[in-house]
Scaffold this active site. Structure first.
Site, mmCIF file in Angstrom:
data_model
loop_
_atom_site.group_PDB
_atom_site.id
_atom_site.type_symbol
_atom_site.label_atom_id
_atom_site.label_comp_id
_atom_site.label_asym_id
_atom_site.label_seq_id
_atom_site.Cartn_x
_atom_site.Cartn_y
_atom_site.Cartn_z
ATOM 1 N N GLU A 156 38.850 38.256 44.563
ATOM 2 C CA GLU A 156 38.525 36.836 44.445
ATOM 3 C C GLU A 156 39.062 36.232 43.155
ATOM 4 O O GLU A 156 39.550 35.103 43.144
ATOM 5 C CB GLU A 156 37.007 36.638 44.529
ATOM 6 C CG GLU A 156 36.561 35.203 44.747
ATOM 7 C CD GLU A 156 36.430 34.380 43.469
ATOM 8 O OE1 GLU A 156 36.249 33.153 43.574
ATOM 9 O OE2 GLU A 156 36.493 34.968 42.369
ATOM 10 N N GLU A 157 38.974 36.974 42.063
ATOM 11 C CA GLU A 157 39.374 36.428 40.758
ATOM 12 C C GLU A 157 40.873 36.142 40.672
ATOM 13 O O GLU A 157 41.309 35.422 39.781
ATOM 14 C CB GLU A 157 38.964 37.372 39.626
ATOM 15 C CG GLU A 157 37.448 37.458 39.379
ATOM 16 C CD GLU A 157 36.847 36.166 38.837
ATOM 17 O OE1 GLU A 157 37.595 35.199 38.606
ATOM 18 O OE2 GLU A 157 35.621 36.132 38.640
ATOM 19 N N ASP A 210 29.596 36.350 37.284
ATOM 20 C CA ASP A 210 30.537 35.866 38.291
ATOM 21 C C ASP A 210 31.333 37.072 38.808
ATOM 22 O O ASP A 210 32.290 37.474 38.172
ATOM 23 C CB ASP A 210 31.445 34.821 37.635
ATOM 24 C CG ASP A 210 32.553 34.323 38.516
ATOM 25 O OD1 ASP A 210 32.488 34.546 39.734
ATOM 26 O OD2 ASP A 210 33.500 33.699 37.979
ATOM 27 N N HIS A 270 33.222 32.740 32.533
ATOM 28 C CA HIS A 270 34.397 33.488 32.078
ATOM 29 C C HIS A 270 34.322 33.851 30.602
ATOM 30 O O HIS A 270 35.317 34.286 30.013
ATOM 31 C CB HIS A 270 35.696 32.751 32.408
ATOM 32 C CG HIS A 270 36.060 32.825 33.856
ATOM 33 N ND1 HIS A 270 37.344 32.707 34.314
ATOM 34 C CD2 HIS A 270 35.304 33.022 34.958
ATOM 35 C CE1 HIS A 270 37.372 32.816 35.629
ATOM 36 N NE2 HIS A 270 36.132 33.008 36.047
#
Length: 339
Positions: A218-219, A184, A317
């Site tokens: 983005e995170e 991700d 995650h």
């Protein structure tokens, strides 16, 4: 049709480059090298996003977004005994990080190794070694240097605000699995270059002009908040797996709704119909705890039709895993959609 070796080799290389949100210059430069390789123009936003353009047959413009930033940590304080306390960047699953190796980078570019540990790390000593909550309040980083107090750590150049990188532990198996932290969303950086490679090697031109948006925050929620004028935008990010979701590690996932609300109904329906017509392995799912670059761009007031797709990724995650077939299904869906 797709260059599997290229996609997986690029994925492995960029997965090994440390790039938590706010510390992405190295990986951005590496991505730009790929754009130059394919003779594609690119530009930068002030906050560090890269936008690569692939001209199409028309000026109808579709944005395809991926993000190069990852989860991470930062030095919050240094204890009197030399232990390093940290704050999180993004939302790591802390129980998966107990005992993980890491790297502490100083502002003068020195790099030190260390280990994330519980404050009750020894089973032979601490009664709550197994039960203590794993989170930043109950964990610390043990630096691999001879330090006996705070002053010793400071002398190394380690200070508040230094980045701490997690070891990604990237492995690609002979059976086609890609397992690593930060699939991700780095796996889809490789996906979009697999798409670009397809267009260049087959000498095909998409109908729409494509803007590949490589975002860097983005995170932490605002990756693609600023975008060029688009007619459509597709976030290519990880697909969720678990509980009552249908997606597997072999599918392309099409998200109908996440925590930011529903995605464009017509666009989502069209993607699902194309996946079905082309006999791709796919699933339409709802992601309960999720936001994407499309979410950030919509929240910033941009006007476009938005969708979210991506390969199914297990254990998000944490120690993530997907299979090459999910990556392939994702790229093939994009190819068919862009015809």
């Amino acid at each position: 049709m797709l260059n599997k070796d290229y996609i997986l080799e690029l994925a492995k290389e960029i997965l090994m480059i440390h790039s938590p949100s706010g510390h992405t210059k190295e990986i951005t430069k590496r991505i730009e090298q790929e754009a130059i390789k394919y003779d594609l123009p690119f530009e930068h936003t002030k906050k560090g996003n890269t936008i690569i353009t692939l001209e199409g047959k028309t000026d109808y413009t579709i944005g395809i977004s991926v993000h190069v930033d990852t989860l991470g940590a930062m030095v919050r304080s240094i204890s009197s005994n030399g232990d390093i306390k940290f704050t999180n960047i993004g939302g790591p699953l802390w129980p998966t990080l107990d005992g993980e190796y890491c790297y502490i980078k100083t502002r003068d570019d020195k790099m030190y190794t260390g280990t994330f540990l519980s404050t009750s790390p020894a089973a032979h000593v601490h009664k709550d070694a197994r039960s203590k909550t794993r989170d930043p309040e109950n964990m610390y980083v043990r630096i691999d240097e001879v330090v006996k107090n705070k002053e010793d750590v400071l002398k190394l150049g380690v200070e508040v605000g230094n980045y701490i990188f997690f070891d990604p532990k990237t492995v690609i198996t002979d059976s086609g699995f890609v397992k690593s932290r930060f699939l991700d969303d780095k796996i889809n950086v490789a996906s979009i270059f697999g798409l670009i490679d397809y267009y260049k090697t087959t000498k095909q031109v998409p109908n729409a002009t494509l803007k590949f948006i490589i975002s860097t925050y983005e995170e932490v929620g605002h990756g693609a908040s600023y975008i060029p004028t688009l007619d459509e935008m597709i976030a290519v990010d990880m697909g969720c797996i678990g509980d009552d979701l249908s997606c597997t590690e072999y599918d392309v996932s099409i998200c109908a709704k996440d925590s930011s609300g529903p995605y464009d109904y017509d666009l989502t329906t069209k993607l699902a119909k194309i996946a079905k017509a082309n006999k791709l392995n796919y699933a339409v799912d709802i992601y309960p705890f999720y936001g994407s670059d499309v979410s950030a761009a919509r929240a910033a007031g941009n006007d476009f039709k938005g969708a979210l797709i991506g390969p199914g990724v297990h254990a998000s995650h944490g120690m993530e895993r997907t299979h090459y077939s999910a990556i392939e299904n994702t790229i093939k869906l994009l190819i068919e959609y862009l015809k």
